[in-house]
Design an enzyme around this catalytic site. Sequence first.
Site, mmCIF file in Angstrom:
data_model
loop_
_atom_site.group_PDB
_atom_site.id
_atom_site.type_symbol
_atom_site.label_atom_id
_atom_site.label_comp_id
_atom_site.label_asym_id
_atom_site.label_seq_id
_atom_site.Cartn_x
_atom_site.Cartn_y
_atom_site.Cartn_z
ATOM 1 N N GLU A 145 25.646 59.546 43.883
ATOM 2 C CA GLU A 145 27.441 59.455 43.236
ATOM 3 C C GLU A 145 28.434 60.426 42.831
ATOM 4 O OE1 GLU A 145 30.614 57.401 42.218
ATOM 5 O OE2 GLU A 145 29.551 56.668 43.692
ATOM 6 N N GLU A 186 35.282 64.833 45.679
ATOM 7 C CA GLU A 186 36.685 64.147 45.962
ATOM 8 C C GLU A 186 37.744 64.473 45.396
ATOM 9 O OE1 GLU A 186 35.738 59.236 46.385
ATOM 10 O OE2 GLU A 186 35.478 60.470 44.127
ATOM 11 N N ARG A 228 49.785 49.796 34.755
ATOM 12 C CA ARG A 228 48.734 49.481 34.406
ATOM 13 C C ARG A 228 48.277 48.358 35.406
ATOM 14 N NH1 ARG A 228 47.947 48.641 28.585
ATOM 15 N NH2 ARG A 228 47.054 46.276 28.732
ATOM 16 N N LYS A 282 43.533 54.843 47.316
ATOM 17 C CA LYS A 282 42.759 54.213 46.811
ATOM 18 C C LYS A 282 42.802 53.402 47.180
ATOM 19 C CE LYS A 282 41.021 52.795 42.873
ATOM 20 N NZ LYS A 282 39.824 53.394 41.819
ATOM 21 N N HIS A 294 12.097 69.211 51.676
ATOM 22 C CA HIS A 294 12.241 68.840 53.210
ATOM 23 C C HIS A 294 13.687 69.598 53.634
ATOM 24 C CE1 HIS A 294 8.063 66.621 53.602
ATOM 25 N NE2 HIS A 294 8.928 66.091 52.529
ATOM 26 N N CYS A 315 47.105 43.177 32.225
ATOM 27 C CA CYS A 315 48.723 42.497 32.223
ATOM 28 C C CYS A 315 49.304 43.689 31.003
ATOM 29 C CB CYS A 315 48.592 41.434 31.875
ATOM 30 S SG CYS A 315 47.512 40.148 32.875
ATOM 31 N N ASN A 338 47.789 38.415 27.567
ATOM 32 C CA ASN A 338 46.494 39.141 28.564
ATOM 33 C C ASN A 338 45.001 39.350 27.649
ATOM 34 O OD1 ASN A 338 45.740 42.111 29.304
ATOM 35 N ND2 ASN A 338 46.600 42.865 28.079
ATOM 36 N N GLY A 339 44.352 39.100 28.674
ATOM 37 C CA GLY A 339 42.973 38.870 28.844
ATOM 38 C C GLY A 339 42.325 37.342 29.232
ATOM 39 N N TRP A 349 48.017 40.748 36.158
ATOM 40 C CA TRP A 349 47.340 41.172 37.005
ATOM 41 C C TRP A 349 46.362 39.879 37.009
ATOM 42 C CZ3 TRP A 349 42.142 42.520 37.529
ATOM 43 C CH2 TRP A 349 41.992 43.209 38.890
#
Length: 603
Positions: free
Chosen positions: A476, A483, A27, A598, A499, A2, A102-103, A76
């Site tokens: 990864e 990417e 944000r 995204k 192999h 947030c 926020n939190g 958020w």
Amino acid sequence: MCGIIGYVGKRSAVPVLLYGLQRLEYRGYDSAGIAVIDKSGKNIIIEKQVGKIKDLQEKLWNKKIEGHTALGHTRWATHGAPTIENAHPHTSQKGTISVVHNGIIENYLELKEELIKKGYKFRSETDTEVIAHLFEELYTGDLLETALQVAKKLEGAYAVGVISTYQPDRIVAVKKGSPLIIGLGKDENFIASDIPAVLEYTKDFIALEDGEVALITKGKVEVYNLEGKKLEKKPFHVTWDVSVAEKAGYKHFMQKEIHEQPRTIGDTITGFSSAKMPELFETLKNVDRLYIIACGTSYHAGLVGKFWIEKFARIPVEVDYASEYRYRDRIITDKTVVMGISQSGETADTRFALIDAKKEGALTVGLVNVVGSSLSRETDFVLYTYCGPEIGVAATKTFTAQLAVLLLFALEAGLERGTISHKEYQRVHQELLHIPSKIEKILNNDEKIKELAHKYMNADDFLFLGRNINYPIALEGALKLKEISYIHAEGYPAGEMKHGPIALIDEKLPVVCIVPQDRYYEKMFSNIQEVKARKGKVISVATEGDSRIKQLSDDVVYIPETADELYPILTVVPLQLLSYHIASLLGKDVDQPRNLAKTVTVE
């Protein structure tokens, strides 16, 4: 994640709030709102809207809201879906106190129950509304004194801004865990989650630390600890421009998000622990097969999760690409669980595969980062990562948070099924709690990894090798590099190198070897000898204190020692940094690489 802004001064507050909220859009958010004490000082005007700041601006068009003390917020969603009711600011029952936050308040359910018994009525699903009612319940006649009492009752990580008609000339701010700064102006002052929100008006700031409470009026700023002792705070001056400040001084969002991982993993551990799901784990007692389906980086998280779930919960696990699983001849019974992993919760392949599995009788579980997303609504149970929005297209902090959730899921399932002891649970869980500080230590080697990136940035190909639980990390690492740098890279199980891939190794090929001192160390050591015998360039990710690995490596990046099972959460971080620095040095668009999005909402 947030965004908070607060203003007290001589200006009309609304334009200041809207400017600040726009500067905090990076944000990520799903709703926004403002609270303004009107000129009479007797009323708080609240305006909220789901969507973007422009939607809030349209709602405010032609509304003459005048006032000089105000709060603004971008939300958020964490507790409750994105709705006007859940959007901030929240007000107390009498409408005399307004709060932005926020939190996460970990004990909000306990506090909420106490307040309901005292007659308070809740209009939202959020944890934040508890704070507003708590301020009203504990109000002493002084907003600062009340804030000190409220702070002692709150558990979790939070940044809070409060205004009240009782004392309309001030803002009170409380910080613990979540960022909050104070902007210093002439006959005006500000609070904000981040510097860009008020950079138009001031470049002088005070950073609040955990456990501090601030009293802000237009003419003064006072900061206290939770015992009420006044503190001396030294302001700092910034010279940033707004575009740099939005990334908190980092060159790219991806770099910022890599460095946020100690916090996001910690938040995710806390969030998982506070979200009790006895029904889910009770159900797992009778499960005989679990499928994990995902795409991209989330798929690699699932591969690591397979090792943990089979080890601790003793449930057979298959991991499949969601795009493939959907079109397989699936074998599903009433003892089958299908888990879908998706950062956004909107990945089409994963969503549709889960919907199909649910129709066929499977119990479905979602692992997502976005509250209220489609996948979170469509599954029987949902697990969350607590990362805030991830802006860079290449996933970093959400990957390690997914790993943390999968490990905790495996441990809880194992405890419920009786396949691990409490002692074993505590051993692994305690080591997981140390992971954030160990990642901090890895991040301190950022410059060394940047030097390696400069050394290898012109390579045409890379090979990444790992064994057992670190094999998915090789996948990864290769994915991250291709990417964002567009360099061809392959991840392989080290034992499979002979192999086929061994034919590619020559003096030009960098081979990244994930070789922590775990039970597979000697096997990996032998594989590295095979690479060196063919003149490959070896970059080893190894455990601190391992001097032996230097004999075979051209370069070594060291990571702290941890339990064998937890190494993937550490070994991936140097690979994220290596990929990031190579792409950055090559001048690539790190945050928005070509052809990628995204959130992939088409098949």
